[in-house]
Design a protein around this motif. Structure first.
Motif, PDB file in Angstrom:
ATOM      1  N   GLU A  64       1.062  -1.330  -0.078  1.00 53.06           N
ATOM      2  CA  GLU A  64       0.014  -0.045  -0.081  1.00 53.06           C
ATOM      3  C   GLU A  64       0.751   1.394   0.022  1.00 53.06           C
ATOM      4  OE1 GLU A  64      -3.977   1.248   2.520  1.00 53.06           O
ATOM      5  OE2 GLU A  64      -2.325   1.049   3.752  1.00 53.06           O
ATOM      6  N   ARG A  65       0.825   1.983  -1.073  1.00 53.08           N
ATOM      7  CA  ARG A  65       1.571   3.169  -1.159  1.00 53.08           C
ATOM      8  C   ARG A  65       1.108   4.543  -0.371  1.00 53.08           C
ATOM      9  NH1 ARG A  65       4.208   1.940  -7.177  1.00 53.08           N
ATOM     10  NH2 ARG A  65       4.382  -0.355  -6.397  1.00 53.08           N
ATOM     11  N   LEU A  66       1.798   4.931   0.411  1.00 51.81           N
ATOM     12  CA  LEU A  66       1.499   6.127   1.294  1.00 51.81           C
ATOM     13  C   LEU A  66       2.156   7.662   1.180  1.00 51.81           C
ATOM     14  CD1 LEU A  66       1.306   3.990   4.551  1.00 51.81           C
ATOM     15  CD2 LEU A  66      -0.393   4.259   3.090  1.00 51.81           C
ATOM     16  N   SER A  67       1.297   8.559   1.185  1.00 51.70           N
ATOM     17  CA  SER A  67       2.173   9.703   1.629  1.00 51.70           C
ATOM     18  C   SER A  67       2.605   9.868   2.741  1.00 51.70           C
ATOM     19  CB  SER A  67       0.647  10.900   1.445  1.00 51.70           C
ATOM     20  OG  SER A  67       0.141  10.821   2.370  1.00 51.70           O
ATOM     21  N   PRO A  68       3.756  10.732   2.953  1.00 53.02           N
ATOM     22  CA  PRO A  68       4.185  10.745   4.318  1.00 53.02           C
ATOM     23  C   PRO A  68       3.244  11.032   5.253  1.00 53.02           C
ATOM     24  CG  PRO A  68       5.620  11.921   2.857  1.00 53.02           C
ATOM     25  CD  PRO A  68       4.201  11.734   1.895  1.00 53.02           C
ATOM     26  N   GLU A  69       2.180  11.871   5.048  1.00 59.12           N
ATOM     27  CA  GLU A  69       1.119  12.285   6.224  1.00 59.12           C
ATOM     28  C   GLU A  69       0.473  11.221   6.461  1.00 59.12           C
ATOM     29  OE1 GLU A  69       1.886  13.959   3.513  1.00 59.12           O
ATOM     30  OE2 GLU A  69       2.707  15.784   4.675  1.00 59.12           O
ATOM     31  N   GLU A  70       0.060  10.046   5.338  1.00 53.38           N
ATOM     32  CA  GLU A  70      -0.616   8.982   5.642  1.00 53.38           C
ATOM     33  C   GLU A  70       0.220   7.884   6.586  1.00 53.38           C
ATOM     34  OE1 GLU A  70      -3.458   8.871   1.709  1.00 53.38           O
ATOM     35  OE2 GLU A  70      -1.510   8.010   1.709  1.00 53.38           O
ATOM     36  N   ALA A  71       1.430   8.106   6.152  1.00 53.37           N
ATOM     37  CA  ALA A  71       2.388   7.165   6.904  1.00 53.37           C
ATOM     38  C   ALA A  71       2.446   7.358   8.413  1.00 53.37           C
ATOM     39  CB  ALA A  71       3.853   7.144   6.090  1.00 53.37           C
ATOM     40  N   LEU A  72       2.458   8.690   8.633  1.00 52.20           N
ATOM     41  CA  LEU A  72       2.692   9.031  10.091  1.00 52.20           C
ATOM     42  C   LEU A  72       1.321   8.473  10.705  1.00 52.20           C
ATOM     43  CD1 LEU A  72       3.564  10.833  12.294  1.00 52.20           C
ATOM     44  CD2 LEU A  72       2.325  12.646  11.630  1.00 52.20           C
ATOM     45  N   ARG A  73       0.104   8.724   9.965  1.00 53.28           N
ATOM     46  CA  ARG A  73      -0.920   8.041  10.659  1.00 53.28           C
ATOM     47  C   ARG A  73      -0.961   6.786  11.146  1.00 53.28           C
ATOM     48  NH1 ARG A  73      -5.292   9.503   6.553  1.00 53.28           N
ATOM     49  NH2 ARG A  73      -6.241   7.759   7.363  1.00 53.28           N
ATOM     50  N   LYS A  74      -0.470   5.887  10.108  1.00 52.15           N
ATOM     51  CA  LYS A  74      -0.328   4.615  10.379  1.00 52.15           C
ATOM     52  C   LYS A  74       0.612   4.215  11.202  1.00 52.15           C
ATOM     53  CE  LYS A  74       0.531   0.447   7.271  1.00 52.15           C
ATOM     54  NZ  LYS A  74       0.303  -0.149   6.165  1.00 52.15           N
ATOM     55  N   VAL A  75       1.753   4.754  11.532  1.00 57.87           N
ATOM     56  CA  VAL A  75       2.890   4.502  12.298  1.00 57.87           C
ATOM     57  C   VAL A  75       2.370   4.737  13.951  1.00 57.87           C
ATOM     58  CG1 VAL A  75       5.160   4.779  13.337  1.00 57.87           C
ATOM     59  CG2 VAL A  75       4.682   5.036  10.795  1.00 57.87           C
ATOM     60  N   VAL A  76       1.705   5.843  13.952  1.00 58.56           N
ATOM     61  CA  VAL A  76       1.041   6.148  15.290  1.00 58.56           C
ATOM     62  C   VAL A  76      -0.134   5.281  15.691  1.00 58.56           C
ATOM     63  CG1 VAL A  76      -0.373   7.893  16.558  1.00 58.56           C
ATOM     64  CG2 VAL A  76       1.637   8.743  15.122  1.00 58.56           C
ATOM     65  N   THR A  77      -0.930   4.762  14.645  1.00 54.33           N
ATOM     66  CA  THR A  77      -1.762   3.812  15.065  1.00 54.33           C
ATOM     67  C   THR A  77      -1.137   2.565  15.515  1.00 54.33           C
ATOM     68  OG1 THR A  77      -3.170   4.828  13.402  1.00 54.33           O
ATOM     69  CG2 THR A  77      -3.884   2.661  14.155  1.00 54.33           C
ATOM     70  N   VAL A  78      -0.074   2.097  14.686  1.00 53.21           N
ATOM     71  CA  VAL A  78       0.358   0.717  15.247  1.00 53.21           C
ATOM     72  C   VAL A  78       1.067   0.957  16.293  1.00 53.21           C
ATOM     73  CG1 VAL A  78       2.247  -0.791  14.407  1.00 53.21           C
ATOM     74  CG2 VAL A  78       0.567   0.090  12.762  1.00 53.21           C
ATOM     75  N   ALA A  79       1.952   2.075  16.597  1.00 54.71           N
ATOM     76  CA  ALA A  79       2.573   2.138  17.847  1.00 54.71           C
ATOM     77  C   ALA A  79       1.683   2.144  19.102  1.00 54.71           C
ATOM     78  CB  ALA A  79       3.252   3.476  17.749  1.00 54.71           C
ATOM     79  N   ASN A  80       0.256   2.367  18.968  1.00 47.47           N
ATOM     80  CA  ASN A  80      -0.649   2.494  20.110  1.00 47.47           C
ATOM     81  C   ASN A  80      -1.064   0.993  20.261  1.00 47.47           C
ATOM     82  OD1 ASN A  80      -0.627   5.023  20.604  1.00 47.47           O
ATOM     83  ND2 ASN A  80      -2.084   5.659  19.350  1.00 47.47           N
ATOM     84  N   GLU A  81      -1.158   0.324  19.066  1.00 51.09           N
ATOM     85  CA  GLU A  81      -1.642  -1.090  19.208  1.00 51.09           C
ATOM     86  C   GLU A  81      -0.438  -2.215  19.306  1.00 51.09           C
ATOM     87  OE1 GLU A  81      -4.964  -2.175  16.698  1.00 51.09           O
ATOM     88  OE2 GLU A  81      -5.546   0.058  16.835  1.00 51.09           O
ATOM     89  N   VAL A  82       0.572  -2.028  18.947  1.00 49.65           N
ATOM     90  CA  VAL A  82       1.625  -2.966  19.074  1.00 49.65           C
ATOM     91  C   VAL A  82       2.770  -2.319  20.043  1.00 49.65           C
ATOM     92  CG1 VAL A  82       3.199  -4.389  17.568  1.00 49.65           C
ATOM     93  CG2 VAL A  82       0.995  -3.747  16.476  1.00 49.65           C
ATOM     94  N   PRO A  83       2.554  -2.895  20.977  1.00 49.20           N
ATOM     95  CA  PRO A  83       3.499  -2.194  22.248  1.00 49.20           C
ATOM     96  C   PRO A  83       4.997  -2.533  21.794  1.00 49.20           C
ATOM     97  CG  PRO A  83       1.986  -3.847  23.296  1.00 49.20           C
ATOM     98  CD  PRO A  83       1.463  -3.565  21.698  1.00 49.20           C
ATOM     99  N   GLN A  84       5.178  -3.636  21.229  1.00 47.46           N
ATOM    100  CA  GLN A  84       6.619  -4.259  20.763  1.00 47.46           C
ATOM    101  C   GLN A  84       7.183  -3.248  19.680  1.00 47.46           C
ATOM    102  OE1 GLN A  84       3.980  -6.098  20.265  1.00 47.46           O
ATOM    103  NE2 GLN A  84       4.323  -8.048  21.001  1.00 47.46           N
ATOM    104  N   LEU A  85       6.484  -2.415  19.330  1.00 45.50           N
ATOM    105  CA  LEU A  85       7.038  -1.527  17.777  1.00 45.50           C
ATOM    106  C   LEU A  85       8.319  -0.847  18.204  1.00 45.50           C
ATOM    107  CD1 LEU A  85       6.401  -1.141  14.747  1.00 45.50           C
ATOM    108  CD2 LEU A  85       5.777   1.274  15.811  1.00 45.50           C
ATOM    109  N   SER A  86       9.552  -1.175  17.697  1.00 49.68           N
ATOM    110  CA  SER A  86      10.844  -0.776  17.928  1.00 49.68           C
ATOM    111  C   SER A  86      11.600  -0.059  16.652  1.00 49.68           C
ATOM    112  CB  SER A  86      11.740  -1.595  18.492  1.00 49.68           C
ATOM    113  OG  SER A  86      12.040  -2.657  17.587  1.00 49.68           O
ATOM    114  N   VAL A  87      10.937  -0.214  15.681  1.00 47.28           N
ATOM    115  CA  VAL A  87      11.739  -0.039  14.317  1.00 47.28           C
ATOM    116  C   VAL A  87      10.725   0.449  13.372  1.00 47.28           C
ATOM    117  CG1 VAL A  87      13.382  -0.845  12.584  1.00 47.28           C
ATOM    118  CG2 VAL A  87      13.649  -1.459  14.947  1.00 47.28           C
TER     119      VAL A  87
END
Ligand code: SF4
Ligand code: SF4
Length: 299
Positions: A64-87
């Protein structure tokens, strides 16, 4: 694979929670890729541009190709739901450093929102020397370079062309430039204290006998891991090699080349050739749970 027993302590301290570099960590820490960089500046014979970069990712997959803004939204969502996210990694779907504006903007926004996330990036190396200072300034501490040859005579069988400083180069000249830029970029990164992993795609009959020489060169220049990946050849991917019936290596061939390279940079054997939009622990991919249409607009 890498472990505390046989790596310098300072290197181990930096990679111990990176799932791609530490065999131990890949059970406990999660990584995600965001596919923000579609453009590429070289042509690999095994690549079909409809799919993700085959140097770092699983061939034949469309992320799925994302704009930088969409990528930010996705990373923040994942960080909230996947506590092991480190990279957070950017591995295409083209070349993350050629498509630098989008890669840089994504890294800047994400590290402002999540300051302790580790950033890593993958590249074919052609644009690398131009960005080492900025990578260091952004505290990117891991870079992967795909290096399939250190001899342009072999390179010209792998790369039909490169696009460099506003013009297209072909033949041996193209591979000579690519080779020089890869070696220069590697040396610059090592000098700045940035950890470098090298990926090599094993292409039977093209670079199989040559990969020990690649291993020796990249070891000499300070790469800390060498990941030899099998060419995944499938005519459905539309590879140019596919036209001449180029096959991927057997498991035994892959192991034989890895054994020959045993004396140089440490070999990585647990790379899963993830998608450019992979999410989760290595060996699992939760990316499909975090596609944009499933992420709330509110993030
Ligand atoms: Fe394709 Fe990656 Fe090669 Fe570019 S560097 S041609 S995206 S495999
Ligand atoms: Fe790690 Fe390889 Fe997956 Fe990248 S593609 S996240 S290096 S396992």
């Amino acid at each position: 694979d890498a472990g505390p027993a046989d790596l310098p302590p300072d290197v181990w301290a930096r990679i111990k929670d990176h799932p791609c570099y530490s065999e131990e960590a890949h059970h406990f820490f999660a990584r995600m890729h965001v596919a923000v960089a579609p453009a590429c500046n070289i042509q690999c014979h095994y690549c079909n541009r409809k799919f993700d970069c085959a140097n770092e990712s699983r061939p034949g997959v469309v992320s799925e190709r994302l704009s930088p803004e969409e990528a930010l939204r996705k990373v923040v969502t994942v960080a909230n739901e996947v506590p092991q996210l480190s990279v957070l990694g950017i591995a295409g779907p083209g070349d993350a450093l050629f498509d630098w504006t989008r890669t840089k903007r994504t890294f800047e926004m994400v590290s402002e929102a999540i300051p302790d996330i580790k950033l890593c990036v993958s590249t074919n190396g052609l644009a690398l020397p131009d960005h080492v200072e900025e990578l260091a300034a952004m505290k990117v501490d891991h870079v992967t370079i795909t290096i399939n040859m250190v001899d342009p005579a072999i390179g010209e069988k792998i790369y039909p062309w490169i696009y460099f400083e506003g013009r297209r180069y072909t033949g041996r000249e193209a591979s000579q430039i690519l080779h020089e830029r890869q070696m220069l970029g590697l040396e610059m990164l090592v000098k700045r204290g940035i950890l470098v992993k090298v990926n090599s795609v094993l292409i039977p009959g093209i670079n199989d006998a040559h990969l020990p020489a690649v291993n020796a060169e990249v070891t000499k220049r300070g790469a800390f891991l060498h990941n030899i990946m099998p060419l995944i050849s499938d005519p459905a991917h539309g590879t140019h090699f596919g036209l001449t019936g180029q096959r991927g290596p057997t498991h035994a061939e892959l192991e034989a080349v890895q054994a020959e390279c045993g004396g140089g940079a440490r070999l990585m054997r647990h790379c899963r050739q993830c998608r450019a939009d992979a999410v989760g622990l290595l060996g699992e991919d939760r990316g499909q749970s975090f596609t944009l249409d499933r992420i709330a607009e509110t993030v």
